[in-house]
Design a protein around this motif. Structure first.
Motif, PDB file in Angstrom:
ATOM      1  N   ILE A 168      11.139   0.698  13.704  1.00 43.00           N
ATOM      2  CA  ILE A 168      10.517   1.415  12.624  1.00 43.00           C
ATOM      3  C   ILE A 168      11.408   0.948  11.301  1.00 43.00           C
ATOM      4  CG2 ILE A 168       9.872   3.592  11.821  1.00 43.00           C
ATOM      5  CD1 ILE A 168       9.351   4.555  14.626  1.00 43.00           C
ATOM      6  N   THR A 169      10.563   1.068  10.184  1.00 42.36           N
ATOM      7  CA  THR A 169      11.498   0.769   9.026  1.00 42.36           C
ATOM      8  C   THR A 169      10.632   1.646   8.012  1.00 42.36           C
ATOM      9  OG1 THR A 169      10.086  -1.080   7.939  1.00 42.36           O
ATOM     10  CG2 THR A 169      11.850  -1.450   9.498  1.00 42.36           C
ATOM     11  N   PRO A 170      11.098   1.947   6.749  1.00 43.64           N
ATOM     12  CA  PRO A 170      10.366   2.483   5.587  1.00 43.64           C
ATOM     13  C   PRO A 170       8.961   1.946   5.438  1.00 43.64           C
ATOM     14  CG  PRO A 170      12.431   2.196   4.997  1.00 43.64           C
ATOM     15  CD  PRO A 170      12.317   1.232   6.195  1.00 43.64           C
ATOM     16  N   ARG A 171       8.561   0.622   5.767  1.00 41.15           N
ATOM     17  CA  ARG A 171       7.594   0.064   5.643  1.00 41.15           C
ATOM     18  C   ARG A 171       6.479   0.095   6.517  1.00 41.15           C
ATOM     19  NH1 ARG A 171       6.793  -4.481   1.892  1.00 41.15           N
ATOM     20  NH2 ARG A 171       8.846  -4.840   0.861  1.00 41.15           N
ATOM     21  N   THR A 172       7.086   0.851   7.708  1.00 42.35           N
ATOM     22  CA  THR A 172       5.936   0.764   8.726  1.00 42.35           C
ATOM     23  C   THR A 172       4.894   2.016   8.475  1.00 42.35           C
ATOM     24  OG1 THR A 172       7.822   0.293  10.448  1.00 42.35           O
ATOM     25  CG2 THR A 172       5.925   1.337  11.592  1.00 42.35           C
ATOM     26  N   LYS A 173       3.827   1.630   8.960  1.00 44.01           N
ATOM     27  CA  LYS A 173       2.658   2.438   8.832  1.00 44.01           C
ATOM     28  C   LYS A 173       1.944   3.062  10.150  1.00 44.01           C
ATOM     29  CE  LYS A 173       3.067   2.673   4.478  1.00 44.01           C
ATOM     30  NZ  LYS A 173       3.403   3.787   3.656  1.00 44.01           N
ATOM     31  N   VAL A 174       2.014   1.934  11.218  1.00 40.56           N
ATOM     32  CA  VAL A 174       1.189   2.164  12.277  1.00 40.56           C
ATOM     33  C   VAL A 174       2.134   1.855  13.419  1.00 40.56           C
ATOM     34  CG1 VAL A 174      -0.841   1.382  13.677  1.00 40.56           C
ATOM     35  CG2 VAL A 174      -1.019   1.443  11.165  1.00 40.56           C
TER      36      VAL A 174
END
Length: 437
Positions: A168-174
């Motif tokens: 998981i990164t700050p860009r992860t949405k799903v």
């Protein structure tokens, strides 16, 4: 040929003792099974009860050539309500669709994702999941991060959760994963993964193709946002049936996150002008979101009625009872496979009971490099079916640290299987593997 050969006529629930107390031998008589075949491939398609087959035929005949409104049944209101109750949710959260592939496509293509947004999923997902995420990547520039889960008897749930957490990164949405992976039969730690997603504010998309009819589960309590399921695998409904769950209410004890924005990309009833009401922030629905997805032109009322009948039969038998029986058969089969081929031949988890499922993948050959030989596994499953009338399948998947994709044989236990069938199948597989080694 069918059970007709054994009983002389199709068997219905009314001809048996109450299903909650009926023996498994009696319950087996409900299913249109060929007595000369051992069906160990429910992970691909189940066997229908006679009453489900009869429902398809009867309801089709009732509607054919009549003056009925062919658009009315597209809502499937009665059937959706009954099926939703079986899985702990409400009608406005349940859709009867054609199969899990259609369901997962509707979910993924309806997500509110944009260029640069990231999805975390696994290489052990069904092709329909990965292909739809790749479509978003090519169409919108969505980033798809694919991780490879561990395999083998000793895998533990914490390893899987940690693998997702590290991705998981700050860009992860799903966060997207299978409830039970079709390749290795890993029962993913769904609640733990949903809690991980909630801590990061992520939407969860779950491929639950194998879940209905296998596990006695409450979808709301799992905390998932979306789940696509098959109706024709463990639920033993007709081909061309599936279920789609869309979370449409907020219960903080299970999932405190706001309802994700969702676009029903195939819909008759989405507003022609304007927008639907704002999504609710409470346990009271603001709109029947599932109806937007459910209503898509004319529909086969027979398909919905037959799936509802299959669900009704499983409810009558008792879903908790079914789960215990299936898992008991799976534990027996796992033990027989480990005795015959060695515990290290199993790709499916066994040590951690939280990850066990009725789908068991294994390597039957003495030469471990045969795991890379698709022709040998295809010959193995073909000969089991053609020469011995034992229906299984082979699977393919990535293994961490291996430069090669691995192939495996896979068997699946369901409520109509028996220990005697498992014993015979394992003995035949051992002889055949020796012949092919």
């Amino acid at each position: 040929m069918s059970q007709l050969l054994e009983s002389g006529h199709p068997v219905t629930a009314a001809q048996l003792p109450p299903l909650r107390t009926a023996s498994w031998e009696d319950i087996r008589k409900l299913f249109a099974l060929d007595p000369a075949t051992i069906h160990l491939n429910t992970g691909t398609v189940g066997a229908m009860p006679y009453e489900v087959l009869d429902t398809v035929d009867r309801v089709t005949r009732e509607w054919t050539g009549g003056l009925a409104d062919v658009y009315k049944p597209s809502g499937y209101f009665e059937h959706r309500a009954a099926i939703a109750r079986a899985f702990g949710v409400d009608m406005d959260e349940m859709v009867i669709c054609h199969n899990a592939t259609e369901g997962v496509a509707r979910i993924i293509q309806g997500l509110d994702l944009r260029e640069g947004d990231e999805v975390v999923t696994t290489s052990h997902e069904c092709y329909s999941v990965l292909s739809n995420f790749n479509l978003l990547r090519n169409r919108f520039g969505v980033r798809v991060k694919v991780i490879t889960p561990p395999t083998g008897y000793e895998v533990r749930a914490e390893e899987i959760v940690e693998l997702f957490a590290d991705a998981i990164t700050p860009r992860t949405k799903v966060l997207s994963f299978a409830a039970i992976t079709l390749f290795t039969g890993t029962l993913m730690p769904m609640r733990a993964l949903c809690e991980l997603a909630q801590r990061h504010g992520l939407t969860t998309v779950v491929d639950g193709a194998l879940l209905p009819g296998m596990l006695d589960c409450n979808l709301r309590e799992l905390g998932v946002d979306f789940m696509a399921c098959s109706g024709s695998k463990f639920q033993c409904g007709p081909l061309g049936t599936g279920l789609l769950y869309l979370r449409n209410k907020v219960f903080p004890e299970y999932n405190p996150l706001p309802l994700p924005t969702f676009w029903p990309v195939i819909s008759t009833w989405y507003p022609i002008v304007g927008s639907p009401p704002p999504r609710t922030t409470t346990s009271v629905a603001s709109d029947d979101t599932a109806l937007y997805v459910q209503a898509a032109g004319s529909a086969s009322i027979a398909r919905g009625a037959a799936l509802a009948k299959a669900c009704e039969l499983f409810d009558d038998i008792g879903r908790a009872r079914i789960e215990r029986h299936i898992m008991d058969l799976a534990d027996y089969a796992r033990g027989r496979l480990a005795e015959t081929f060695g515990q290290d031949a199993l790709y499916s988890p066994g040590a951690d009971e939280r990850l066990r499922s009725p789908l068991i993948a294994f390597h039957p050959f003495r030469d471990r490099e045969s795991a890379w030989n698709i022709k040998k596994f295809a010959a193995f499953t073909d000969r089991l079916e053609q020469e011995h009338r034992i229906w299984t399948r082979w699977t393919e998947f990535d293994v961490p640290g291996s430069p090669h994709q691995h192939y495996a044989a896979r068997i699946t236990t369901h409520l109509f299987n028996t220990r005697a069938e498992i014993d015979r199948a394992v003995a035949v597989m051992a002889r055949l593997a020796d012949e092919l080694s």
